[in-house]
Motif scaffolding. Structure first.
Motif, PDB file in Angstrom:
ATOM      1  N   SER A 194       3.193   9.972  -9.805  1.00  0.00           N
ATOM      2  CA  SER A 194       2.480   9.958 -11.085  1.00  0.00           C
ATOM      3  C   SER A 194       1.512  11.130 -11.195  1.00  0.00           C
ATOM      4  O   SER A 194       1.337  11.694 -12.275  1.00  0.00           O
ATOM      5  CB  SER A 194       1.728   8.629 -11.246  1.00  0.00           C
ATOM      6  N   CYS A 195       0.887  11.506 -10.076  1.00  0.00           N
ATOM      7  CA  CYS A 195       0.000  12.677 -10.080  1.00  0.00           C
ATOM      8  C   CYS A 195       0.789  13.950 -10.378  1.00  0.00           C
ATOM      9  O   CYS A 195       0.342  14.813 -11.146  1.00  0.00           O
ATOM     10  CB  CYS A 195      -0.713  12.815  -8.737  1.00  0.00           C
TER      11      CYS A 195
ATOM     12  N   VAL B 283       2.248   1.835  -3.453  1.00  0.00           N
ATOM     13  CA  VAL B 283       1.189   2.379  -4.314  1.00  0.00           C
ATOM     14  C   VAL B 283       1.000   3.872  -4.060  1.00  0.00           C
ATOM     15  O   VAL B 283       0.854   4.667  -4.999  1.00  0.00           O
ATOM     16  CB  VAL B 283      -0.137   1.621  -4.085  1.00  0.00           C
ATOM     17  N   VAL B 284       1.015   4.270  -2.787  1.00  0.00           N
ATOM     18  CA  VAL B 284       0.843   5.685  -2.442  1.00  0.00           C
ATOM     19  C   VAL B 284       1.976   6.519  -3.030  1.00  0.00           C
ATOM     20  O   VAL B 284       1.741   7.571  -3.640  1.00  0.00           O
ATOM     21  CB  VAL B 284       0.777   5.871  -0.909  1.00  0.00           C
ATOM     22  N   ASN B 285       3.225   6.072  -2.877  1.00  0.00           N
ATOM     23  CA  ASN B 285       4.369   6.833  -3.383  1.00  0.00           C
ATOM     24  C   ASN B 285       4.373   6.904  -4.902  1.00  0.00           C
ATOM     25  O   ASN B 285       4.584   7.967  -5.486  1.00  0.00           O
ATOM     26  CB  ASN B 285       5.672   6.225  -2.871  1.00  0.00           C
ATOM     27  N   VAL B 286       4.112   5.764  -5.542  1.00  0.00           N
ATOM     28  CA  VAL B 286       4.043   5.755  -7.001  1.00  0.00           C
ATOM     29  C   VAL B 286       2.894   6.629  -7.485  1.00  0.00           C
ATOM     30  O   VAL B 286       3.020   7.384  -8.455  1.00  0.00           O
ATOM     31  CB  VAL B 286       3.892   4.314  -7.534  1.00  0.00           C
ATOM     32  N   GLY B 287       1.766   6.549  -6.800  1.00  0.00           N
ATOM     33  CA  GLY B 287       0.598   7.344  -7.183  1.00  0.00           C
ATOM     34  C   GLY B 287       0.840   8.837  -7.069  1.00  0.00           C
ATOM     35  O   GLY B 287       0.462   9.609  -7.959  1.00  0.00           O
ATOM     36  N   LEU B 288       1.492   9.271  -5.990  1.00  0.00           N
ATOM     37  CA  LEU B 288       1.761  10.704  -5.802  1.00  0.00           C
ATOM     38  C   LEU B 288       2.722  11.228  -6.867  1.00  0.00           C
ATOM     39  O   LEU B 288       2.511  12.310  -7.433  1.00  0.00           O
ATOM     40  CB  LEU B 288       2.335  10.949  -4.405  1.00  0.00           C
TER      41      LEU B 288
ATOM     42  N   TRP C  33       0.823  -1.212   0.000  1.00  0.00           N
ATOM     43  CA  TRP C  33       0.000   0.000   0.000  1.00  0.00           C
ATOM     44  C   TRP C  33       0.852   1.255   0.000  1.00  0.00           C
ATOM     45  O   TRP C  33       0.494   2.260  -0.630  1.00  0.00           O
ATOM     46  CB  TRP C  33      -0.947   0.003   1.202  1.00  0.00           C
TER      47      TRP C  33
ATOM     48  N   ILE D 295       2.047   3.990 -15.061  1.00  0.00           N
ATOM     49  CA  ILE D 295       1.217   5.195 -14.995  1.00  0.00           C
ATOM     50  C   ILE D 295       2.055   6.413 -15.337  1.00  0.00           C
ATOM     51  O   ILE D 295       1.582   7.351 -15.985  1.00  0.00           O
ATOM     52  CB  ILE D 295       0.611   5.347 -13.588  1.00  0.00           C
TER      53      ILE D 295
END
Length: 422
Positions: free
Chosen positions: A16-17, A9-14, A6, A125
């Motif tokens: 990518s944002c 995912v949070v680090n990759v998601g941020l 999790w 992403i």
């Protein structure tokens, strides 16, 4: 490697944002240019194009010092500092009182916005974000400009950037191996009073020597690595073409076809559809070659895949690019192939020096992205939109041999250049 899923995912998601937001800012403003020029009583077409593309010029300069600083001090502090800088100059853009002030602030907005695409590496992403961002930007920007005016484009970017910055300050953690190990070694030296403890990646250089090498490395990699030079040129042309279309779509569809400010942004959706198709095709091709070990592990007795397998789908993009230009507007299905293949290749091939290799590539493509749109207005006025885009298509045809030759001779060229010696 030790993080729970999790948290990854949070680090990759941020990241990518962030990688989505900063390219979004490059083109979201495009539908508002006619309003800006009217408000400031300026009818210079060159200035109108430049106020859009100058953002990408900031993308060119930023990596030259952001990448080496990230290799010296770590990724996390660069993200935090550049996030704040991006917000500050987005606000200044919104409060600009002249075209000159807006142009200058756009440059620095792009400079600080370059960090995520320079030192980020969440390839799935991440590769989609910088190509979808500039497409979605004008769609949203067209309606926003029509409803609230061009200044609100920058207020929205500042607000979203501020929210992401708070999340990054809370959740982002350092991922650069050399900095993590050096921090651990420093802590152990302090705890044990043993000054001889060193990181496995320590090169026994002082800060000045490290920074000097790091700041020079992107330039030397670009100049002395033939494969980086060739890939940077190829991506530069594709990226330049993309921003040339961004800078001309608004004028073309408003003047020639009578589209309104809000509706003209929808014309960029064709590029977005091309992006999604291209990403789907390229991802499936990469997966196919990953499964076919005989094609990628040849001459590797330890079974490790060669980075060159990343370049195989570039041949497809080299053909789709000129075809798309001849059809006008569908060239963007080649962009995901170029981003995904080239970025993943540079990360695989250069390892710990990937940020410098990506920076070298980013500098070249950003210069093309900033300069080529300036020639667009003059080219289309002389040749028209049909022959103007056909000319770009013929140039793209001449680039077809590049991915083919790199796929065949890339390993030899790569092994002749050792970034660790810089």
């Amino acid at each position: 490697m030790n993080w729970p899923t999790w948290f990854k995912v949070v680090n990759v998601g941020l990241i990518s944002c962030l990688t989505f937001l900063t390219p979004l800012a490059s083109s979201m403003f495009a539908p508002g240019v006619p309003q800006v020029m009217k408000e400031f009583n300026n009818n210079d077409d060159l200035i109108a194009d430049f106020v859009v593309s100058v953002y990408v010029l900031g993308f060119a300069l930023g990596p030259m010092f952001l990448a080496p600083m990230s290799e010296l001090f770590g990724r996390i502090w660069i993200y935090h500092a550049t996030n704040v800088g991006f917000i500050v100059f987005s606000v200044l853009c919104a409060e600009s009182s002249s075209v000159s002030m807006l142009t200058a602030c756009r440059f620095f907005q792009g400079l600080f916005g370059a960090a995520p695409i320079t030192i980020g590496a969440a390839l799935g992403i991440f590769a989609l974000a910088p190509v979808l961002g500039p497409v979605i930007g004008p769609v949203a920007g067209g309606f926003l400009v029509a409803a609230k005016g061009w200044r609100w484009v920058f207020w929205v970017l500042a607000i979203v950037g501020g929210a992401l910055t708070l999340l990054c300050l809370t959740f982002l953690r350092e991922t650069y191996a050399a900095v993590i190990l050096e921090t651990k070694a420093a802590r152990l030296r302090k705890q044990t009073n043993n000054s001889s403890i060193r990181s496995q990646m320590d090169r026994n250089l002082n800060v000045k020597q490290l920074f000097s090498r790091a700041i020079v490395r992107p330039c030397r990699i670009l100049v002395f690595s033939p494969i980086v030079s060739a890939l940077s040129l190829y991506m530069g042309v594709v990226y330049g073409y993309q921003y040339l279309l961004f800078s001309t779509f608004t004028k073309a569809f408003e003047d020639q076809y009578g589209f309104s400010t809000s509706i003209v942004g929808l014309t960029f959706l064709g590029l977005g559809v091309g992006n999604l198709i291209g990403l789907a095709v390229i991802s499936s091709l990469l997966d196919k070659h990953l499964r076919d070990g005989s094609k990628v592990t040849e001459a590797n007795p330890n079974g490790k895949r060669k980075p060159e397998y990343r370049l195989i789908p570039l041949g497809w993009s080299s053909i789709s690019l000129p075809i798309g230009l001849f059809l006008y507007g569908w060239m963007d299905n080649a962009v995901p192939a170029v981003f995904l293949c080239i970025m993943s290749y540079l990360i695989d091939a250069f390892g710990v020096y990937a940020a410098s290799a990506l920076a070298a590539n980013t500098v070249v493509r950003s210069i093309f992205g900033a300069v080529l749109p300036l020639a667009g207005a003059r080219m289309y006025s002389v040749l028209g939109y049909g022959w103007g885009n056909s000319l770009l298509g013929f140039i793209a045809l001449a680039l077809i041999p590049i991915p083919i030759l790199l796929n065949r001779y890339g390993e030899t060229l790569r092994k002749r250049f050792d970034a660790s010696r810089i």
